[in-house]
Design a protein around this motif. Structure first.
Motif, PDB file in Angstrom:
ATOM      1  N   SER A  58       0.821  -1.214   0.000  1.00  0.00           N
ATOM      2  CA  SER A  58       0.000   0.000   0.000  1.00  0.00           C
ATOM      3  C   SER A  58       0.858   1.269   0.000  1.00  0.00           C
ATOM      4  N   THR A  59       2.184   1.115   0.034  1.00  0.00           N
ATOM      5  CA  THR A  59       3.053   2.301   0.090  1.00  0.00           C
ATOM      6  C   THR A  59       3.553   2.696  -1.296  1.00  0.00           C
ATOM      7  N   GLN A  60       3.242   3.919  -1.689  1.00  0.00           N
ATOM      8  CA  GLN A  60       3.789   4.443  -2.944  1.00  0.00           C
ATOM      9  C   GLN A  60       5.157   5.026  -2.589  1.00  0.00           C
ATOM     10  N   GLY A  69      12.035   8.328   4.726  1.00  0.00           N
ATOM     11  CA  GLY A  69      10.883   7.739   4.044  1.00  0.00           C
ATOM     12  C   GLY A  69      10.512   8.450   2.752  1.00  0.00           C
ATOM     13  N   ALA A  70      11.347   9.415   2.307  1.00  0.00           N
ATOM     14  CA  ALA A  70      11.012  10.171   1.098  1.00  0.00           C
ATOM     15  C   ALA A  70      11.132   9.325  -0.166  1.00  0.00           C
ATOM     16  N   GLY A  71      11.946   8.266  -0.111  1.00  0.00           N
ATOM     17  CA  GLY A  71      12.085   7.407  -1.292  1.00  0.00           C
ATOM     18  C   GLY A  71      13.505   7.310  -1.833  1.00  0.00           C
ATOM     19  N   LYS A  72      14.485   7.860  -1.111  1.00  0.00           N
ATOM     20  CA  LYS A  72      15.867   7.905  -1.620  1.00  0.00           C
ATOM     21  C   LYS A  72      16.453   6.508  -1.806  1.00  0.00           C
ATOM     22  N   SER A  73      16.362   5.679  -0.766  1.00  0.00           N
ATOM     23  CA  SER A  73      16.976   4.346  -0.870  1.00  0.00           C
ATOM     24  C   SER A  73      16.243   3.471  -1.877  1.00  0.00           C
ATOM     25  N   THR A  74      14.942   3.729  -2.030  1.00  0.00           N
ATOM     26  CA  THR A  74      14.192   2.986  -3.043  1.00  0.00           C
ATOM     27  C   THR A  74      14.768   3.302  -4.424  1.00  0.00           C
ATOM     28  N   LEU A  75      15.034   4.581  -4.662  1.00  0.00           N
ATOM     29  CA  LEU A  75      15.612   4.977  -5.947  1.00  0.00           C
ATOM     30  C   LEU A  75      16.970   4.296  -6.135  1.00  0.00           C
ATOM     31  N   TYR A 130      25.571   0.825   0.331  1.00  0.00           N
ATOM     32  CA  TYR A 130      24.172   0.819   0.751  1.00  0.00           C
ATOM     33  C   TYR A 130      24.019   1.344   2.164  1.00  0.00           C
ATOM     34  N   GLN A 131      22.821   1.861   2.435  1.00  0.00           N
ATOM     35  CA  GLN A 131      22.542   2.392   3.774  1.00  0.00           C
ATOM     36  C   GLN A 131      22.632   1.275   4.810  1.00  0.00           C
ATOM     37  N   ARG A 132      22.048   0.127   4.480  1.00  0.00           N
ATOM     38  CA  ARG A 132      22.123  -1.020   5.389  1.00  0.00           C
ATOM     39  C   ARG A 132      23.205  -1.957   4.891  1.00  0.00           C
ATOM     40  N   SER A 133      23.920  -2.545   5.811  1.00  0.00           N
ATOM     41  CA  SER A 133      25.050  -3.377   5.421  1.00  0.00           C
ATOM     42  C   SER A 133      24.623  -4.472   4.453  1.00  0.00           C
ATOM     43  N   ASP A 183      24.861   5.894   0.018  1.00  0.00           N
ATOM     44  CA  ASP A 183      23.628   6.139   0.780  1.00  0.00           C
ATOM     45  C   ASP A 183      24.002   6.232   2.252  1.00  0.00           C
ATOM     46  N   GLU A 184      24.095   7.459   2.751  1.00  0.00           N
ATOM     47  CA  GLU A 184      24.466   7.712   4.149  1.00  0.00           C
ATOM     48  C   GLU A 184      25.811   7.119   4.511  1.00  0.00           C
ATOM     49  N   PRO A 185      26.858   7.431   3.743  1.00  0.00           N
ATOM     50  CA  PRO A 185      28.137   6.770   4.012  1.00  0.00           C
ATOM     51  C   PRO A 185      28.756   7.183   5.338  1.00  0.00           C
ATOM     52  N   ILE A 203       7.341   8.455  13.494  1.00  0.00           N
ATOM     53  CA  ILE A 203       7.637   7.224  12.751  1.00  0.00           C
ATOM     54  C   ILE A 203       6.663   7.103  11.584  1.00  0.00           C
ATOM     55  N   LYS A 204       7.220   6.927  10.389  1.00  0.00           N
ATOM     56  CA  LYS A 204       6.373   6.834   9.198  1.00  0.00           C
ATOM     57  C   LYS A 204       6.218   5.359   8.828  1.00  0.00           C
ATOM     58  N   ALA A 205       5.084   4.772   9.212  1.00  0.00           N
ATOM     59  CA  ALA A 205       4.787   3.382   8.850  1.00  0.00           C
ATOM     60  C   ALA A 205       3.338   3.343   8.409  1.00  0.00           C
ATOM     61  N   ARG A 232       1.014  -2.893  12.118  1.00  0.00           N
ATOM     62  CA  ARG A 232       1.280  -4.276  11.680  1.00  0.00           C
ATOM     63  C   ARG A 232       2.410  -4.352  10.662  1.00  0.00           C
ATOM     64  N   GLN A 233       2.867  -3.227  10.126  1.00  0.00           N
ATOM     65  CA  GLN A 233       3.894  -3.304   9.079  1.00  0.00           C
ATOM     66  C   GLN A 233       5.187  -3.880   9.661  1.00  0.00           C
ATOM     67  N   SER A 234       5.833  -4.745   8.898  1.00  0.00           N
ATOM     68  CA  SER A 234       7.097  -5.331   9.354  1.00  0.00           C
ATOM     69  C   SER A 234       8.153  -4.231   9.426  1.00  0.00           C
ATOM     70  N   GLU A 241      10.410  -3.359   6.511  1.00  0.00           N
ATOM     71  CA  GLU A 241       9.926  -2.594   5.360  1.00  0.00           C
ATOM     72  C   GLU A 241      10.041  -1.079   5.543  1.00  0.00           C
ATOM     73  N   LEU A 242      10.439  -0.649   6.735  1.00  0.00           N
ATOM     74  CA  LEU A 242      10.527   0.803   6.945  1.00  0.00           C
ATOM     75  C   LEU A 242      11.816   1.353   6.354  1.00  0.00           C
ATOM     76  N   SER A 243      11.826   2.671   6.108  1.00  0.00           N
ATOM     77  CA  SER A 243      13.057   3.305   5.649  1.00  0.00           C
ATOM     78  C   SER A 243      14.058   3.281   6.803  1.00  0.00           C
ATOM     79  N   GLY A 244      15.350   3.422   6.452  1.00  0.00           N
ATOM     80  CA  GLY A 244      16.419   3.316   7.448  1.00  0.00           C
ATOM     81  C   GLY A 244      16.187   4.205   8.673  1.00  0.00           C
ATOM     82  N   GLY A 245      15.851   5.467   8.420  1.00  0.00           N
ATOM     83  CA  GLY A 245      15.672   6.412   9.522  1.00  0.00           C
ATOM     84  C   GLY A 245      14.485   6.042  10.386  1.00  0.00           C
ATOM     85  N   ASN A 246      13.424   5.540   9.776  1.00  0.00           N
ATOM     86  CA  ASN A 246      12.243   5.169  10.553  1.00  0.00           C
ATOM     87  C   ASN A 246      12.499   3.927  11.404  1.00  0.00           C
ATOM     88  N   GLN A 247      13.336   3.026  10.929  1.00  0.00           N
ATOM     89  CA  GLN A 247      13.713   1.874  11.758  1.00  0.00           C
ATOM     90  C   GLN A 247      14.450   2.358  13.013  1.00  0.00           C
TER      91      GLN A 247
END
Ligand SMILES: Nc1ncnc2c1ncn2[C@@H]1O[C@H](COP(=O)(O)OP(=O)(O)OP(=O)(O)O)[C@@H](O)[C@H]1O
Ligand SMILES: [Mg+2]
Length: 512
Positions: free
Chosen positions: A32-34, A56-62, A95-98, A176-178, A402-404, A408-410, A413-419
């Motif tokens: 449900s997340t665009q 959560g703006a979409g940077k890592s998705t890009l 990558y932002q996450r290892s 990504d956030e080096p 927190i942007k979720a 119930r969202q896992s 699936e959240l962006s790095g900062g929201n985790q």
């Protein structure tokens, strides 16, 4: 690799070098997340482009679309003029996450994509080690070449990741956030390296929440907000306040300027540590924190500050004595530290802080069971407990922005900062008397940073104390007093009115 201009002989620019990256009307949805909505952006060859936006703006998705980890729903991505199809050798990415493989050594991880092969096509382990060691040596960690990544600390893991992105000599390097988790010294090392790459014509895409870095490393910027492209501009034409306004948007939350708190000597001493340290490395140090006090512990990587914090939270063995509100806290036990009212936010939230299989509500309230009532929690049907937990979560989510999509969202699936915000919210959900935070604002966007500071202000007003452990001078805005650690000991105490220059010099080991 200079870009050719259109000339009289070449009026159509037919032989013109195509841009390094073209993103044309790209959309991407996760359930449900665009995550991206009709995003277009062009990065010319040799450019250094910042990609900015709130958590959560979409940077890592890009980034995941550019590196071929994910596929676009709509639109097109071209790399050097050709439509991207899956993973591309010409793009290197931190990558932002290892994305390292923990069981493999640093050297093996660095060369993961291009093992040098000897005669008969066999992997040449000796030359592998040498090549990787040379790359790792640039970061002064050549001696860790044979260490499994699982045994490295977060900063060294990040360095291995950077080495791995560079060893293939990419034409486009995405970071990504080096610098999240890197100290100033390693940050400088990275900037020097990036300077060299730019001279060689490498195209950079640089994501960071540290705007000062962005002005230093990049010439142009693309800002995203809520999955959409907002503006692309030369940074020279966009002062910092305009940049922040573009990121935050029209309904920006009001942010109050934080101020160091002057803690009255009359306030009760909440925590005392005597001869405390980690056996065989850190300490001994003496600490005292009063109620309503935010105490800072600053230090570069290797100063021992993060290990000291872990020892106080029971995650590492500890020497010496620790009392909180008059109660002696047994060493080396997380439950004992929690019972004593110590809340802890670890340095590497992805690694130590969250449980990827659980949802955001469970992750943010896990240690709050005692507050909800352990006995009550045992007898109530699960669904009621869940409702209760979700109520707690909703309050925390509002406080921490927190942007979720739902409780119930896992969390995976959240962006790095929201985790990261979930992990911090969890530490606060136990209503600790002493909150110990390592690098609290790493990976957090500008306006969420301000709300974290405001939240910590409320915690202090309520009579708790906060210990901020960090290498980022900005993290000490609430601290009247900052202790500086150097080589495992407290080398300096900065008191009221300390300034950033003093702090940075002390962290680097200057005598006061
Ligand atoms: N695998 C996924 N499943 C579901 N939702 C996802 C997934 N990956 C990303 N999202 C969602 O897409 C949105 C954009 O996330 P993204 O990670 O791109 O943000 P970001 O700009 O990198 O933020 P940050 O600064 O916090 O790293 C978020 O709402 C996130 O929850
Ligand atoms: Mg991200």
């Amino acid at each position: 690799m200079a870009t050719r201009s259109i000339t009289a002989e070449d009026p159509q620019g037919a032989t013109q070098v195509p841009p390094a990256i073209e993103i044309i009307g790209v959309s991407k949805r996760f359930g449900s997340t665009q995550a991206l909505c009709d995003v277009s952006m062009t990065v010319p060859r040799g450019a250094s482009r910042a990609l900015l936006g709130r958590n959560g703006a979409g940077k890592s998705t890009l980034v995941s679309l550019l590196t071929g980890i994910d596929t676009v729903d709509q639109g097109e991505i071209r790399i050097a003029g050709t439509v991207a199809t899956g993973q591309d050798e010409r793009i290197g990415c931190v990558y932002q996450r290892s994305s390292l493989i923990p069981a493999l050594t640093a050297a093996e991880n660095v060369l993961l994509r291009n093992y040098p092969r000897g005669r008969a096509g066999l992997i040449d382990w000796n030359s592998l080690r040498q090549q990787a060691r040379a790359e790792l040596d640039r970061w002064g960690i050549g001696e860790l070449a044979d260490t499994p990544v699982a045994a490295l600390d977060p900063v060294h893991r990040k360095a291995v990741e950077i080495c791995r992105a560079l060893v293939v000599e990419p034409e486009v390097l995405i970071l990504d956030e080096p610098t999240a988790g890197l100290d100033k010294r390693d940050g400088e090392r990275l900037f020097d390296l990036l300077g060299g790459l730019r001279e060689r014509g490498v195209t950079l895409i640089y994501i960071s929440h540290h705007l000062d870095e962005v002005y230093r490393v990049c010439e142009s910027v693309t800002v995203m907000r809520d999955a959409r492209h907002v503006v692309t501009s030369d940074l020279g034409d966009l002062p910092m306040d305009a940049l922040v306004a573009a990121m935050v948007g029209p309904d920006a939350p009001a942010t109050a300027a934080a101020r160091a708190r002057d803690v009255g000597a009359s306030n009760e001493v909440l925590m005392t540590a005597r001869d405390a340290g980690v056996p065989g490395g850190v300490g001994p140090v003496d600490l005292e924190i009063r109620r309503h006090e935010c105490l800072g512990i600053a230090g570069l990587e290797g100063s021992g500050k993060a290990d000291l914090a872990r020892a106080l939270a029971g995650l590492l063995p500890r020497s010496g004595t620790l009392t909180v509100a008059g109660q002696l806290v047994p060493a080396g036990s997380v439950p004992a530290a929690l019972d004593a009212g110590i809340g802890f936010v670890p340095e590497d939230r992805h690694h130590d802080g969250m449980v990827p299989g659980l949802d955001v509500s469970e992750n943010s309230t896990m240690t709050a069971v005692t507050r909800i009532g352990r006995r009550l929690a045992a007898v109530l049907p699960r669904v009621i407990r869940r409702t209760r937990r979700d109520d707690v979560y909703r309050r925390l989510a509002e406080t921490w922005q927190i942007k979720a999509s739902s409780p119930r969202q896992s969390i995976a699936e959240l962006s790095g900062g929201n985790q990261q915000k979930c992990v911090m919210a969890r530490a606060l959900a136990t209503q600790p008397q002493l909150l110990v935070l390592v690098n609290p604002t790493a990976g957090i966007d500008v306006s969420a940073k301000a709300s974290i500071v405001a939240t910590l202000g409320n915690v202090l007003d309520d009579g708790a104390a906060v210990l901020v452990v960090s290498e980022d001078p900005d993290d000490f805005v609430l601290c009247d007093r900052v202790l500086v650690m150097f080589k495992g000991r407290i080398s300096t105490e900065l008191r009221s009115g300390w300034d950033e220059k003093e702090l940075v010099a002390a962290m680097q080991g200057a005598e006061q």
